[in-house]
Write an enzyme that holds these catalytic residues in place. Structure first.
Site: not given
Length: 324
Positions: A227, A256, A282
């Protein structure tokens, strides 16, 4: 029929299967419907991109489940969902192999300077400056895995097949259970490559920042397929620009969490323009095979809840509604 809302593109096979168990409305494409336009009719959300906030959940009286297409669920207010009797599920392990392979796609691209080599050949530069493309080998180098769950532990044997030494740190694993376990500081100071495999939690936000980069070996590399918020991206850019790190590969950005559609509008300056940094959008878990596996897992969760059964991979426990 129950109404199922799909936020982003998914495997066509899964979309067809969803249509067998409910009426499907899409949040993307030429016939996209805004969630706000049908929130009071939606029974299930198939969530790939975007966010499901507490306000959206509160405004959806029929909603029974938010099924995440993937392992991470930081884009859902799970507590609010539980308070309103809504299941939140994820698909752990379904895209595991794809992410593992992407870790090495990034790492090998860095080690062999593939972006620069490709750019030079596109510009018809063949042998003028071949020394600038001199790479390094993985064999004999140390890979440090931060997190040793489904994905981290699956990266290890691939690295070992390349001839790398593997060490890892994970607070959930007993230090005495595996000779490769080391503490966090030892991992940072020892590894030639640090690869991150942790969820985004309060305890992992900015887990890797300026103090951690200072502890890493000069010339080390960082890979992040977990992440974006796990890394302080300004500190990362600074470490790359001053040569502390030889390179980094990131499939995720902190921005994001603000805008999953256009994170660059909110991203750290130079995050996409640092020469020894490879950023991919991603897509680590996005292969045809994994999209089918992940999609099927999310579909099965929706089918179970709509039939009044508990789903296989819940990440919360609804309290306000009964199943069905």
């Amino acid at each position: 029929m129950p109404l199922i809302y799909v936020t982003s593109p998914i495997h066509e096979t899964i979309l067809s299967r969803l249509a067998e168990i409910g009426e499907v409305r899409l949040g993307y494409g030429p016939h996209a419907v805004a969630y706000e336009a049908i929130h009071n009719q939606v029974d299930a959300v198939f969530l790939r991109g975007g966010r499901i906030s507490a306000e959206m959940i509160a405004a959806s009286p029929k909603l029974k489940i938010v099924a995440r297409h993937g392992a991470g669920y930081d884009n859902v207010d799970c507590e609010a969902a539980a308070d309103h009797g809504v299941w939140v599920t994820n698909t752990p392990g379904a895209n595991q192999r794809s992410v593992v392979e992407h870790v090495f796609a990034l790492l090998l691209s860095l080690c062999r300077k593939l972006p620069l080599a490709s750019e030079q050949t596109r510009n018809l530069i063949w042998a003028e400056d071949r020394l600038s493309l001199t790479g390094i080998e993985l064999e004999g180098r140390t890979l440090g895995l931060v997190g040793f769950g489904n994905i981290g532990s699956s990266v290890a044997p691939v690295a070992e097949a390349f001839g790398m030494k593997v060490i890892f740190t994970d607070p959930a694993i007993d230090p005495g259970s595996d000779r490769r376990w080391v503490d966090f500081d030892t991992l940072l100071s020892t590894a030639d490559v640090v690869s991150l495999h942790v969820p985004l939690l309060q305890t992992t936000r900015n887990l890797i920042g300026a103090p951690e980069f200072a502890k890493m070996k000069t010339g080390a590399m960082l890979i992040n397929t977990s992440r974006g918020g796990v890394v302080d991206e300004q500190a990362l850019v600074d470490a790359l620009k001053r040569g502390k790190l030889a390179g980094a590969g990131a499939d995720v950005l902190a921005a994001e969490n603000i805008d999953m559609i256009n994170p660059f509008a909110h991203a750290t300056p130079d995050i996409a323009n640092t020469p020894n940094l490879i950023v991919t959008p991603h897509v680590a878990g996005q292969t045809d095979e994994s999209l089918l596996r992940v999609g099927m897992s999310a579909l099965e969760a929706i089918a179970a809840v709509l039939e009044g059964r508990a789903p296989a991979h819940p990440v919360n426990q609804p309290v306000a509604k009964s199943l069905g």
